[in-house]
Write a protein that holds these residues in place. Sequence first.
Motif, short mmCIF file in Angstrom:
data_model
loop_
_atom_site.label_atom_id
_atom_site.label_comp_id
_atom_site.label_asym_id
_atom_site.label_seq_id
_atom_site.Cartn_x
_atom_site.Cartn_y
_atom_site.Cartn_z
N TYR A 121 0.85 -1.20 0.00
CA TYR A 121 0.00 0.00 0.00
C TYR A 121 0.88 1.25 0.00
O TYR A 121 0.66 2.19 -0.77
CB TYR A 121 -0.93 0.01 1.22
CG TYR A 121 -1.78 1.25 1.30
CD1 TYR A 121 -3.01 1.32 0.66
CD2 TYR A 121 -1.33 2.39 1.98
CE1 TYR A 121 -3.77 2.48 0.69
CE2 TYR A 121 -2.08 3.55 2.03
CZ TYR A 121 -3.31 3.59 1.38
OH TYR A 121 -4.06 4.73 1.41
N ILE A 122 1.90 1.27 0.86
CA ILE A 122 2.79 2.44 0.95
C ILE A 122 3.57 2.60 -0.36
O ILE A 122 3.80 3.72 -0.83
CB ILE A 122 3.74 2.32 2.16
CG1 ILE A 122 2.92 2.29 3.45
CG2 ILE A 122 4.72 3.50 2.20
CD1 ILE A 122 3.72 1.92 4.69
N GLU A 123 3.98 1.48 -0.96
CA GLU A 123 4.69 1.55 -2.26
C GLU A 123 3.83 2.25 -3.31
O GLU A 123 4.35 2.89 -4.23
CB GLU A 123 5.05 0.14 -2.74
CG GLU A 123 6.21 -0.48 -1.97
CD GLU A 123 6.42 -1.96 -2.31
OE1 GLU A 123 7.41 -2.52 -1.85
OE2 GLU A 123 5.58 -2.54 -3.04
N ASN A 124 2.51 2.13 -3.17
CA ASN A 124 1.60 2.78 -4.11
C ASN A 124 1.18 4.17 -3.65
O ASN A 124 0.43 4.86 -4.35
CB ASN A 124 0.36 1.91 -4.32
CG ASN A 124 0.68 0.63 -5.09
OD1 ASN A 124 1.43 0.67 -6.07
ND2 ASN A 124 0.16 -0.50 -4.65
N HIS A 125 1.61 4.57 -2.44
CA HIS A 125 1.29 5.90 -1.90
C HIS A 125 2.56 6.46 -1.24
O HIS A 125 2.58 6.78 -0.05
CB HIS A 125 0.15 5.82 -0.88
CG HIS A 125 -1.13 5.28 -1.46
ND1 HIS A 125 -1.36 3.93 -1.64
CD2 HIS A 125 -2.24 5.92 -1.92
CE1 HIS A 125 -2.57 3.76 -2.18
NE2 HIS A 125 -3.12 4.95 -2.35
N LEU A 126 3.62 6.57 -2.03
CA LEU A 126 4.93 6.92 -1.48
C LEU A 126 4.98 8.33 -0.89
O LEU A 126 5.86 8.64 -0.08
CB LEU A 126 6.01 6.76 -2.56
CG LEU A 126 6.31 5.29 -2.93
CD1 LEU A 126 7.08 5.21 -4.23
CD2 LEU A 126 7.08 4.60 -1.81
N GLU A 127 4.00 9.16 -1.27
CA GLU A 127 3.97 10.51 -0.69
C GLU A 127 3.77 10.47 0.83
O GLU A 127 4.12 11.43 1.53
CB GLU A 127 2.86 11.35 -1.35
CG GLU A 127 1.44 10.97 -1.01
CD GLU A 127 0.91 9.73 -1.75
OE1 GLU A 127 -0.23 9.33 -1.45
OE2 GLU A 127 1.63 9.18 -2.61
N LEU A 128 3.26 9.35 1.33
CA LEU A 128 3.09 9.21 2.79
C LEU A 128 4.44 9.26 3.50
O LEU A 128 4.57 9.80 4.60
CB LEU A 128 2.37 7.89 3.13
CG LEU A 128 0.94 7.74 2.62
CD1 LEU A 128 0.39 6.36 2.97
CD2 LEU A 128 0.04 8.83 3.19
N LEU A 129 5.46 8.68 2.86
CA LEU A 129 6.80 8.68 3.46
C LEU A 129 7.37 10.10 3.48
O LEU A 129 7.99 10.52 4.46
CB LEU A 129 7.73 7.74 2.69
CG LEU A 129 7.35 6.26 2.72
CD1 LEU A 129 8.29 5.46 1.83
CD2 LEU A 129 7.40 5.71 4.16
N ASP A 130 7.14 10.85 2.40
CA ASP A 130 7.60 12.24 2.37
C ASP A 130 6.92 13.06 3.46
O ASP A 130 7.55 13.90 4.12
CB ASP A 130 7.32 12.88 1.00
CG ASP A 130 8.16 12.26 -0.12
OD1 ASP A 130 9.38 12.15 0.08
OD2 ASP A 130 7.60 11.89 -1.15
N PHE A 131 5.64 12.80 3.67
CA PHE A 131 4.88 13.50 4.71
C PHE A 131 5.49 13.20 6.08
O PHE A 131 5.67 14.11 6.91
CB PHE A 131 3.41 13.07 4.67
CG PHE A 131 2.53 13.82 5.64
CD1 PHE A 131 1.88 14.98 5.25
CD2 PHE A 131 2.35 13.36 6.94
CE1 PHE A 131 1.06 15.67 6.15
CE2 PHE A 131 1.54 14.04 7.84
CZ PHE A 131 0.89 15.20 7.44
N LEU A 132 5.81 11.94 6.33
CA LEU A 132 6.40 11.56 7.61
C LEU A 132 7.76 12.23 7.82
O LEU A 132 8.10 12.64 8.94
CB LEU A 132 6.55 10.04 7.71
CG LEU A 132 5.25 9.24 7.87
CD1 LEU A 132 5.53 7.74 7.79
CD2 LEU A 132 4.55 9.58 9.18
N VAL A 133 8.55 12.33 6.75
CA VAL A 133 9.86 12.98 6.87
C VAL A 133 9.70 14.45 7.27
O VAL A 133 10.34 14.92 8.21
CB VAL A 133 10.68 12.86 5.55
CG1 VAL A 133 11.96 13.69 5.65
CG2 VAL A 133 11.03 11.41 5.27
N VAL A 134 8.85 15.19 6.56
CA VAL A 134 8.72 16.63 6.85
C VAL A 134 8.11 16.88 8.22
O VAL A 134 8.23 17.98 8.76
CB VAL A 134 7.93 17.39 5.75
CG1 VAL A 134 8.64 17.31 4.42
CG2 VAL A 134 6.50 16.90 5.65
#
Length: 344
Positions: A121-134
């Motif tokens: 799921y995260i691989e298909n919504h990678l923007e979630l990882l960017d959100f967590l970083v910021v």
Amino acid sequence: MSFFFKPSRPKTPSELVKAIKESLLALDTQTVVEVKALEKALEEVEKNLLAVRQMLSGDGEAEPSAENLSLLTTEVCKEDVLGLFVHKLPILGWEARKDLVYCWCILLKQTVGSRYCCVEYIENHLELLDFLVVCYDNKDIALNCGSMLRESIKFPTLAKYILESPSFELFFKYVELPNFDVASDAFSTFKDLLTKHENAVSEYLTVHYEEFFQLYEKLLTSANYVTRRQSLKLLSEFLLETPNSQIMKRYILELRYLKVMMTLLTDTSKNIQLSAFHVFKVFVANPQKPRDIMVILAKNHERLLALLHNLSVGKGSEDEQFEEEKDLIIKEIERIARLPINLS
């Protein structure tokens, strides 16, 4: 007169996911117009997150049902609840955030058949990882997001994405944030990114060598002692890994980085001096040293030899190995000093 109430039937995984989704969506600022309504919505989220946590980990008396785990994981992905977890995290209270992070970390490890559904799921919504970083910029949730990130980057595809994302460069700022707890947490995530998946790191460094080491030089020369010490120790860890041998060979040909190590050898901290030695020795021991490296070692041989003679780790087996390495480096510097090198 007494009344007996039948205990309510526990929610099925599907019902529970529907409930958590609805309560998270109710936090939308467009729908929550009154403080009381927001408080009620937050209470619902907290209650539902606790129920998800209990379904994932058991209630203390019974182990979690494998069937329920599988169904819950499938529904969480199907209903986009993982995305809501990330985006609604900043609104939640302390207890709810704690339960949410726990659920995230358990869900990522769950397999349905042979598939890690939540990772897919995260691989298909990678923007979630960017959100967590910021989110490291938000000290209220920075530690929660750090835990979620470190759980995510245990998986090679997710770690590789962050390494190659523009978000990765933010870590060079976050590890020096004034809040010590947040900076330390960011450094833990930064370290995992550079050490957990050797091949992905090697590929990243090969492509982004110049920009990465320019940014890294700023950490090594930081005015902050903790930053200097941690980044130097980390450099020796990932640079000396076998998959990074070509990166290391390139690094030790660069005069500017030798100068950084020579400066760190003069640091007031013995710990930093010792860590610097372990990178410095690779420059000196390199049989293919370029002429400019030879020249600077020859020019500075007296000071370098004085520094090295005064450097020691203490007692024990580590001391023996260190002294052997130090003797070899001293002899090599002495040899270079005797060579007829034109120092101009």
